[in-house]
Design an enzyme around this catalytic site. Structure first.
Site, short mmCIF file in Angstrom:
data_model
loop_
_atom_site.label_atom_id
_atom_site.label_comp_id
_atom_site.label_asym_id
_atom_site.label_seq_id
_atom_site.Cartn_x
_atom_site.Cartn_y
_atom_site.Cartn_z
CG HIS A 131 -0.17 0.45 3.08
ND1 HIS A 131 0.33 -0.86 2.98
CD2 HIS A 131 -0.26 1.50 3.29
CE1 HIS A 131 0.64 -0.46 3.95
NE2 HIS A 131 0.06 1.27 4.63
CG ASP A 138 -0.15 -4.02 2.86
OD1 ASP A 138 -0.21 -3.18 1.51
OD2 ASP A 138 -0.02 -3.61 3.87
N GLY A 153 6.44 5.57 8.47
CA GLY A 153 7.63 4.74 8.38
C GLY A 153 7.56 3.25 8.25
CB SER A 171 3.44 0.32 6.40
OG SER A 171 2.46 0.16 6.80
CG LEU A 180 -16.36 -17.80 -7.39
CD1 LEU A 180 -16.83 -18.32 -6.78
CD2 LEU A 180 -16.55 -19.47 -8.67
N GLY A 181 -15.67 -13.52 -8.50
CA GLY A 181 -17.00 -12.58 -9.20
C GLY A 181 -17.92 -12.38 -8.85
#
Lengths: 199, 315
Positions: free
Chosen positions: B55, B85, B158, B160, B210-211
C-alpha cells in the site's frame, strides 16, 4: 531476572529527575515544567511555557519561589527563569550529551502532564534529526502530554539530553541540550533577547 | 556539568542493547521513494531483493531506494500481492547487508520488540511488545498469512514495510498498518518468503476468482429440513461482477450459495480459502438456492484481476 533491578533503577531515575524538575506556573496559562539548570536558581523551560514576565516555580519538595523570566527565545522555544533562593542550594540536573544518542536508546521524561505532578514516562529515541551534523530535534517514541513542556528528557543514567517541547505525529519532540547551551551562551554575550518580550 | 546521575546498570545495558540492535538491523532497512511526501520503508530481504508494503508503493515507475550507506539506487517493481500487502522490488547493486532472521519461536506474546523504519535518510525506532499471536488467518482481500501477529507498538511515518526486530536485531516479520484497519500487525517471515518466491518467479500471486460479493444469511428452518442441510446458513449473492466467472455461469443476485463442490460454505472467508491459485481453470459445482429451490450451477474459476496500485491508507 533483569526485571527486578530494572524496576529499581527506573524508580531511582525517577526520583533523581523529579528533584531537578520544577513546575512553572504563569498567569492565564496552564502549568508547564522546567529544569533546575544550576544550584543557584537558574531554571530552563520552553518559551511557550514562560509566557509572562513572572512565574511561580514550585519544587518537588513543595517549596515555591517567585521567578523572573530573564531570557525568552520564541524561535528556539527556550526561556530562562531566575529565582532568588536566598543562598539555598538547589538540586541541579546533570546535563548529558545528545550527540551520542542513537535510535533505540532508552529515554525517560519527567514532568507534569495534564497537571499530574512528577510523572515519569518511558520510551526510546525514535530518531535524532540533525542539521549540519549537529542534533536539531530529538524525536522520541514516548507518551507525553501538555504539561510535559519545558521538562527534562533524560538518558538511561538520568542525564538530561533535551527539553520536551512538543508532540508531533504522536512523537515527543525535545530541543537538545546542545541547543540550550548555545542559547545560554547567546544570553551571556547579549546576542539573545534578555527579559520577557510579548511575542 | 556537575550534578548526580545514576551509575550504569541494567537500564543502561538495555539502552545499549536496543540501540545496538537498531544499528545492526537498520543496515538492511531502506527508504523507498514511490509516493509523494514521505518515503516508505523496505527491507533488503535477499541480495538485490527489497520487500515493502504494497500500500505504500503508489507508483510503478521511477522508483528509487535510499540505503543505509547513504547511496540511492534505482529500483524496479518485481510484483505486488495486495492480498498480503506485500511488494517486491529489485535493485541493481546494494552494498548493504541483507536482514538476518530470527527463529520463528521468537514470535511470542510479551516479547520485547522494536519496529524500525526509514522514512527518509535516518533509521527510526519504536519500542513495544508483541500483544497477540494467533494461527493462520485470511486478510480482507483473501491473502493467507501464517500467523496473526498483533503489536503494541506506536505507528509513525515509515512503520509499514519496516522490520519487526527482537532485542538482538534479528527480523521477526515485516510491519504493516494496511491489513487491519490501521492496527499494527507484522507479517511473519515464512509468509513473506512464500510471497517473495512467487513474485520473483512469476511477478504475481495468482488467485482464483468467482466475481461474487456475498453475505451470510440464516435460512428458514423448513427449507433447511427439506434440503437436509447440515446447517442453516447460506451466502446470499449481493453483487456479481458483470462478465465475471459466476455471472457468465448464470449466477444471479439473490441466489444463496450453500456449497462449492461437496463442501458447505457458511462464511465468505471459506469461499476465499477455496479459491487458491491452483483452482484457476477448474470447474466447480455451485449449489445454490434460488426462489426456494435447490439448483446446481457449474462455474469455471477465473483468475482474480491484479490490483495495480497501492490505494489503501496507512503509514
Amino acid at each position: 531476572m533483569i526485571t527486578e533491578p530494572l524496576g529499581r533503577e527506573l524508580a531511582e531515575l525517577a526520583s533523581l529527575l523529579r528533584r531537578s524538575t520544577v513546575e512553572v506556573r504563569t498567569r492565564g496559562t496552564g502549568a508547564g515544567s522546567g529544569i533546575i539548570w544550576n544550584d543557584t536558581g537558574l531554571i530552563v523551560t520552553n518559551a511557550h511555557v514562560a509566557r509572562s514576565e513572572h512565574a511561580t516555580i514550585v519544587l518537588s519538595d513543595g517549596r515555591a519561589f517567585d521567578g523572573v523570566v530573564t531570557a525568552h527565545d520564541p524561535r528556539r522555544d527556550l526561556a530562562t527563569i531566575a529565582i532568588d533562593t536566598s543562598g539555598a542550594s538547589l538540586p541541579a540536573a546533570t546535563i548529558g550529551h545528545p550527540t551520542d544518542l542513537r535510535a533505540g536508546d532508552v529515554v525517560v521524561a519527567l514532568g507534569h502532564p495534564l497537571g499530574i505532578a512528577g510523572a515519569l514516562a518511558f520510551g526510546v529515541v525514535h530518531v535524532v534529526e540533525t542539521r549540519r551534523g549537529a542534533p536539531r530535534w530529538i524525536r522520541a517514541d514516548i507518551r507525553l502530554a501538555p504539561g510535559n513542556s519545558g521538562g527534562p528528557l533524560a538518558d538511561a543514567r538520568g542525564r538530561v539530553i533535551g527539553v520536551n517541547t512538543l508532540i508531533a505525529g504522536g512523537l515527543g519532540v525535545a530541543v537538545p541540550t546542545t541547543t540550550v547551551l548555545r542559547f545560554l551562551g547567546d544570553v551571556e554575550t547579549g546576542r539573545a533577547r534578555s527579559g520577557y518580550r510579548a511575542a | 556539568m556537575a550534578g548526580p546521575s545514576t551509575s550504569g546498570g541494567v537500564l543502561e545495558s538495555l539502552s545499549n542493547d536496543l540501540a545496538g540492535a537498531v544499528e545492526r538491523a537498520g543496515q538492511s532497512v531502506v527508504a523507498i521513494h514511490a509516493r509523494r511526501r514521505i518515503p516508505a520503508s523496505g527491507i533488503h530481504w535477499r541480495p538485490g531483493i527489497i520487500v515493502a508494503a504494497h500500500h505504500t508503493i503508489q507508483r510503478e515507475e521511477e522508483i528509487t531506494a535510499s540505503l543505509a550507506d547513504g547511496s540511492t539506487v534505482a529500483a524496479t517493481l518485481v510484483g505486488r500481492d495486495p492480498t498480503t500487502d506485500l511488494a517486491v522490488l529489485k535493485v541493481g547493486e546494494a552494498k548493504v547487508p541483507v536482514a538476518s532472521f530470527a527463529e520463528d519461536s521468537g514470535v511470542r506474546v510479551g516479547a520485547l520488540v522494536l519496529a524500525l523504519g526509514r522514512p527518509g535518510s535516518a533509521v527510526t525506532a519504536s519500542l513495544g511488545v508483541i500483544s497477540t499471536v494467533g494461527g493462520e488467518w485470511r486478510t480482507w482481500h483473501g491473502g493467507s498469512i501464517d500467523r496473526f501477529v498483533r503489536l503494541d507498538v506506536s505507528i509513525y511515518d515509515g512503520f509499514s514495510g519496516g522490520p519487526l526486530i527482537d532485542a538482538s536485531g534479528r527480523v521477526l516479520g515485516l510491519n504493516t498498518s494496511g491489513l487491519s484497519r490501521g492496527a499494527a500487525l507484522a507479517i511473519p517471515v515464512p509468509t513473506v518468503n512464500r510471497v517473495v518466491d512467487q513474485l520473483v518467479k512469476s511477478g504475481r500471486v495468482s488467485r482464483g476468482y468467482l466475481g461474487l460479493g456475498m453475505q451470510a444469511v440464516r435460512l428458514p428452518a423448513a427449507l433447511v429440513e427439506r434440503l437436509a442441510m447440515p446447517n442453516d446458513i447460506g451466502l446470499m449473492v449481493v453483487s456479481a461482477e458483470p462478465g465475471g466467472p459466476a455471472d457468465g455461469a448464470g449466477i444471479l443476485i439473490g441466489d444463496v450459495l450453500i456449497a462449492l463442490g461437496d463442501k458447505p460454505v457458511v462464511d465468505p472467508g471459506e469461499v476465499l480459502s477455496f479459491l487458491g491459485g491452483d483452482q484457476i481453470g477448474k470447474t466447480v459445482t455451485a449449489r445454490i438456492i434460488r426462489a426456494g429451490e435447490p439448483k446446481t450451477i457449474p462455474i469455471t474459476i477465473g483468475e482474480r484481476p491484479q490490483q495495480s496500485r497501492g490505494s489503501r491508507r496507512g503509514r
